[in-house]
Write an enzyme that holds these catalytic residues in place. Sequence first.
Site, PDB file in Angstrom:
ATOM      1  CB  SER A 188      10.743   4.975 -20.547  1.00  0.00           C
ATOM      2  OG  SER A 188      11.246   5.395 -19.309  1.00  0.00           O
ATOM      3  CE  LYS A 225      15.293   4.129 -23.322  1.00  0.00           C
ATOM      4  NZ  LYS A 225      14.118   3.862 -22.474  1.00  0.00           N
ATOM      5  CB  SER A 279      14.326   6.798 -19.932  1.00  0.00           C
ATOM      6  OG  SER A 279      13.822   5.568 -20.412  1.00  0.00           O
TER       7      SER A 279
END
Lengths: 508, 483
Positions: free
Chosen positions: A178, A79, A154
């Site tokens: 997330s 990420k 996210s």
Amino acid sequence: MELWDMKGHQLAEMIEKKEVSVSEVTRSVLDRIRSLEPLLNCYITVLEEESQTLARQIDKYIAQEGHPAPLTGLPMAVKDLICTRGVRTTCGSRILDNYLPVYDATVIQKLKDQRYLPVGKANMDEFAMGSSTENSYYGPTRNPWNTERVPGGSSGGSAAAVAAGEAIVALGSDTGGSIRQPASLCGVVGLKPTYGLVSRYGLVAFASSLDQIGPITRDVQDAAIFLNAIAGHDVMDSTSVKREIPDYTKALVDDVRGLKIGVPQELMVEGVEMKVRDSVNQAIELLVSLGAFCEETSLPYLEHSLSAYYIIAPAEASANLARYDGVKYGHRARGSRNIREMYKKTRSEGFGAEVKRRIMLGTYALSAGYYEAYYGQAQKVRTLIVNDFRQAFQKYDVLVSPTSPTVAFKIGEKVDNPLQMYLSDVCTIPVNLAGIPAISVPCGTSDGLPIGLQIIGRAFDEETILRVAYTFEQYFGFNQSPPLTNPGVQLTEDQKSQVQMSGEGRRR
Amino acid sequence: MDFEAVIGLETHIELSTVTKMFCGCSTVFGHPPNTQVCPVCLALPGSLPLINRKAVEYTIKVALALNCQIQSFCQFHRKNYFYPDLPKGYQISQYDLPLGRNGYLEINTEDGTRKVRIHRVHMEEDTGKLIHSGLTGRISEAQESAVDFNRCGVPLLEIVTEPDLRTPEEAKIFLSSLRNLLQYLEVSDCNMEEGSLRCDANISVRRGDMDELGTKTEVKNLNSFRFLSRALQYEIERQKKILAKGGVIRQETRHFDATTNRTTSLRSKEMAHDYRYFPEPDLVPLEISDQWVDEGRRSLPELPGAKRLRFMEGYGLPEYDAEALTSSRAMADFFEECAKRYHRPKIISNWLMGDFTSLLNATDTAVERSKVTPEHLTEMLKLIDEGVISGKIAKSVFEEMFNTGRMPREVVEEKGLTQIADEEELARLVAEVIAENEKATGDYREGKGSALGFLVGQVMKKTRGRANPELINRLLRERLGGS
């Protein structure tokens, strides 16, 4: 079966037995990235050259030294808010578009020790603020199960990459859901560890008291293996906890007999779709049939989770994001006449709408005269939620709920309605407020879209939630493959033409 | 109408720890810009602070020495504001749970000993340093600004008094007592030029018969003892004038301009920052155990007050001497080293308060950096006692030692400064002087005793001070006869 479609532990075994080389695995995943990336947009940065070079080095190492570690050479998506030295780390934001970290996050250092293989930096909602990966400067990621739908967020890029075969495993971060919510929407496994189990050093902060790094994988076994690699005390993070770390793979036992499971009514809320509710209930029945004891329970303060979260997280974020001021690094607006104007223009240009919204929310909540009514009150609610969970865990070993109240929604469906969007995390947020661990495992589909089961555990008892998840997975037998991942499927011209990247950021 | 000033001081002290408050960077002053920085003090994304234990220990010592209550559960807060020298956009500081509270410091004023109450002692981090190009050196008119983050994150102690001070003089005494205390504790060099001791003041004025405090102003940038007095004097006068005319004081922050000796308005109360303090989530609350406090207490050195008493009782020094010698730890240590080597404390004290202090002041030298050591001084005192040099010669020997660091015996021998002890040679010189000064000898014989001093001086002149004055006295009397 294609290499890109295999589980991490299967590949690791083949690599160790020298049945396949890391270079071959990497090539397979990179091919997959090349063919799908134009459609899915899982990555902000793809490390095409670097990963192949690294793969050759790892093959050489294995040839010479023999023993690969469990994650050695498994193509990983990281990420893009986890700092990687020399590899740009944007947080999905224009303000860090060209930011090159000078140091590795502690988790990256630990993974480097295992000779991990990053293939790219995954797309995400800007600064991890969002539940759909639509709030990215680099355009939205699409859900591999249905490209008109969001992958959740996210960590949407990470989850979609693992689901689509653009990565074997992925690193995500979870502040209010997330990791778990995108894992649920993409039909993969996502684990949010206990706050303090995994070092946050090098994780770009959104809300410091809630953020936690965790794995997104194709099955529970991979999640346990991954957790082994990243868990543990770090002197660089004062909030990381000093304690003995067990071998989490030892918890992978398919036996839930005698285990007590609670089902909080407050997490089977009104907004939970019928099909999601049904799937979760069936999952519970399956666990009961396997010998678990299960009953409904109530954690009354959980209904205030969302309100408390949307005070605490933005408040912390408003301070955490103050450092992006154009002075030291990242975007700086041109042509300012004075320092105030430079701040104003830089931050106006550099941040997207959702980030600005939360900075304003947080700034307001901390302002003189409002602090007690908002931040102070939210902290009290947080304490009550912690107590609710503590009491529940005196009675139950784990709690279960849907991970997300809905399956993947359409791209654009909720962008204009932030409150509707915030409700996506209604089941996951209480877990972050309490700092406890939870895992999402696929438990069915609705109209071809995955549904996730959330299993919540006691603080630092990742072993029990892994055990329940593993057992469920063994008996449930979820079909992992989104339609895209059927071998031989080519994108139709239609599919290609529907791709309209709305992001302005330049992907690499 | 009689007005009384009420003053409270807020001091910031850089602790002399080897590393910064929240990272491992060096705190050394004066290195090239941005060479003592790391991801943490530069606020690079993803970095996290770590508490410097040494800084906490130092703060515990200060809080104890200031008689504070120690907060066993203390916490750091974020103080939010934007400024280019503050890379995180917030300063990690302490808010409602400071490490020390409700203490006091005793100061000696002309009216006797007074307790100045300490409101709080807390830990925070220093900011970086801005350098603005342009005529005014201010950010608003700068062409370009540069930031040096070397200082950023250096541990800072904030010590806030209650409004217990009444005059600029008292404020000065307080600040110098505080500095002395901190130097005794060896927690800071308190060097005002290098900015390791900085001071702001809260000032209000009220009618002598009022109990209530007047509206205060905060004056910033009082970074030397001189500035402190001047700024306070100016500000007190300014407020008195306004009040005398029936005006109202505006609550505001004012800046002291050392070139004009005036304070000017920086921002009004309405423009004051809302710092939006909230608990620092990156740091777990700091628990100060009883054990930690006890360790701090045990490690406290003898403090100035106790030392002063001991100097009076143990060495038989007058209070004035004891006060002067203990007003700096370095001087007190110097004295004690001398006292170990030489048996007459008062003689040592005279030399330290006299010649030594004036030479230090004249050359702007710190005691620690002086070339004269206790060994130098005591060796010289022994030479006087042995009659090798006169007290008068000793003054120039001392100056020579101070400038060169050479030992007294060396100086005396090389310059031929030993006393003339040879009676015959002195007798010849005495005869010469008597012959050359008929008037004075006449005066003496007529009973003017004072003329003898003149004659002694003349002999001393001939010997360039190397004669023993007592011996000359005796020889002159013998020659001249009479009383």
